[in-house]
Design a protein around this motif. Sequence first.
Motif, short mmCIF file in Angstrom:
data_model
loop_
_atom_site.label_atom_id
_atom_site.label_comp_id
_atom_site.label_asym_id
_atom_site.label_seq_id
_atom_site.Cartn_x
_atom_site.Cartn_y
_atom_site.Cartn_z
N TRP A 64 22.21 78.58 -44.00
CA TRP A 64 21.22 79.60 -44.16
C TRP A 64 21.38 80.96 -43.83
O TRP A 64 21.04 82.01 -44.15
N VAL A 65 22.26 81.09 -42.72
CA VAL A 65 22.84 82.31 -42.14
C VAL A 65 23.66 82.92 -43.23
O VAL A 65 23.60 84.35 -43.56
N ALA A 66 24.52 82.33 -43.92
CA ALA A 66 25.34 82.88 -44.71
C ALA A 66 24.63 83.05 -46.13
O ALA A 66 24.84 84.34 -46.92
N SER A 67 23.57 82.42 -46.41
CA SER A 67 22.79 82.38 -47.72
C SER A 67 22.12 83.62 -47.63
O SER A 67 21.73 84.24 -48.76
N ALA A 68 21.50 84.01 -46.69
CA ALA A 68 20.76 84.94 -46.54
C ALA A 68 20.86 86.25 -47.15
O ALA A 68 20.26 86.85 -48.04
N ALA A 69 22.04 86.81 -46.82
CA ALA A 69 22.70 87.95 -47.34
C ALA A 69 23.04 87.72 -49.09
O ALA A 69 23.07 88.70 -49.74
N LEU A 70 23.76 86.56 -49.09
CA LEU A 70 23.99 86.30 -50.35
C LEU A 70 23.06 86.23 -51.38
O LEU A 70 22.93 86.81 -52.55
N LEU A 71 21.63 85.82 -50.97
CA LEU A 71 20.63 85.60 -51.87
C LEU A 71 20.16 86.93 -52.02
O LEU A 71 20.01 87.30 -53.34
N THR A 72 19.97 88.10 -51.34
CA THR A 72 19.46 89.30 -51.40
C THR A 72 20.50 90.31 -52.25
O THR A 72 20.17 91.08 -52.94
N THR A 73 21.75 90.10 -51.91
CA THR A 73 22.62 90.73 -52.70
C THR A 73 22.74 90.25 -54.35
O THR A 73 22.66 91.11 -55.08
N THR A 74 22.40 89.14 -54.39
CA THR A 74 22.47 88.58 -55.66
C THR A 74 21.21 89.27 -56.62
O THR A 74 21.39 89.65 -57.48
N VAL A 75 19.97 88.96 -55.79
CA VAL A 75 18.72 89.23 -56.42
C VAL A 75 18.59 90.76 -56.68
O VAL A 75 17.87 91.56 -57.52
#
Length: 550
Positions: A64-75
């Motif tokens: 989840w720590v890694a996914s938070a930045a990846l998610l907002t980078t993506t969208v």
Amino acid sequence: MTGSDPHPTEVTETDPPAFSHREILRIIWALLLCLFVSSLSQTVIATALPTIVGDLGGQDQLAWVASAALLTTTVSTPLWGKVSDLYGRKPLMQVAVWMFVLTSVGAGLATNMGGLVAARAAQGVAIGGVLAMSQAIMADVVSPRERGRYSGYLGASFGVSTVAGPLIGGFLVDGPGWRWCFYVGLPIAVVASVVLERTLRLPAVRRQTPIDWLGATFLTASASSLLLVLSLAGNVFAWLSWWTAVLGAVFVVTLVGAVVVERRAAEPILPPRLFKNPTFCLTGVAGFFVGFAMFGVMIYLPQYLQVVRGKSPTESGLLTLPLVFGMLVVGLLCGRAITRWGRWKIFPLVGLVLVAIGSALLSTLDSETNLVALCVYMLLFGSGLGFTQQVLVLAVQNTCERRDLGIATSAATFFRSLGGAVGVALFGAILSARITSAIPSLLAERGATVPSSDSSPRLGTPSEIAALPEPLRSAIREGFTLGLDTIYLLLVPLVLLAFLAVLAVKEVPLRGPGPVPVPDVTSVRTQPTPKRGSWSSQPGQDPGRVPTEH
């Protein structure tokens, strides 16, 4: 797409200003600094993540720590690209860089997991802007034919940050503490902003067209709901739960809404006309699966080295050098070869084969794997990425219209980031489930039980795991390895799907001047010579037109 021409008459699509090689290098250096600092923020915490989540929330929340930045980078990436097409690249790059500075400070000051995740999510928005603007600005000033060489520089920047990130992160964790992983890039970001302001000179762009906020909302909600399901299901809530049903319904409804709105919008965030371009669609599919593989290995391999092999953060950073060396060297050589030959397709095909082989070899890891063999596996995998990731963006830029350059570039980055975000979230769920199911059975084989009322122990930092008594310590390490092996084996068929997508692309030779033989006298007299760095694909060609794929 329906409706009138969305591009106002006062805006004329003209050939971008020509730049000398020296001018291009100055601009590229500014972009390299911006790209380096954003990439560093993603790689510097790779070796620090086990310590960070051990201090704030446990190893089971690492994804989840890694996914938070990846998610907002993506969208956020498509939004940055589209807005830059309307209002210009340079101002938005400056906004992205300074937003990165503020959010990095927030992440470094976080005192709990919620605060860290929120800061990382905001930081991801800034990273999305830097990634989108870096590629789009380079496309503004360099022709597609010559862009291969300069794309190699951008790939090298990512490679250097990948080398420096784990090493710096390991040094900081072993020294002043993991919070400095978020502060270390701040001086570089400030310098990047100053260099960018002094070197980049682009014509002012201002189209009197409203931004498609409704379409942006639907696209963001759709991608976010999908990633939230993959990130949280099986961890925060069960896969078969009302949360999954609600988020799944939001994903479907907003996706349909996005399609309807984008088809009718005067200036859509993601223009439907892009999907009529076979190169855009097929390289998008390939980029999605490349993101899966790249982030899956880069995020979880340091965990194997620290949790399973007992290496320090600094040692794990050093041991990942073969992967980064392959990305760096092969990326540079690949860019120069593309500029020389004007062809690109063979490179990602070779690269994806190497990525598949590397993934298959990594799926054989255990607690006794020879470290020299591990370095060879990483070298193969990294070399494959060097052949692939920048070339897919170049292929899209080569076949899109100038008016769509920003959004097409950011969309290519979007697909790769989406693959990375989905991959990290999905792999995190697989790893967590595998550990949860494997540890009790492994302990039972050893005649022991989990020393807790829970079904599985709560994982801490690598040092805490190393201090656990036997047989609990070996069971955790073996369970962790089984989970990683499952992840890397799953990558093989996904990478092969990317290979088939690239294989189906009809290659269009790169536009722009290249290192071709000197033309004869008649040709020189009758045809104007294109300016170096200009968009024109051939002498005398209309710069507003692009080659067709049919």
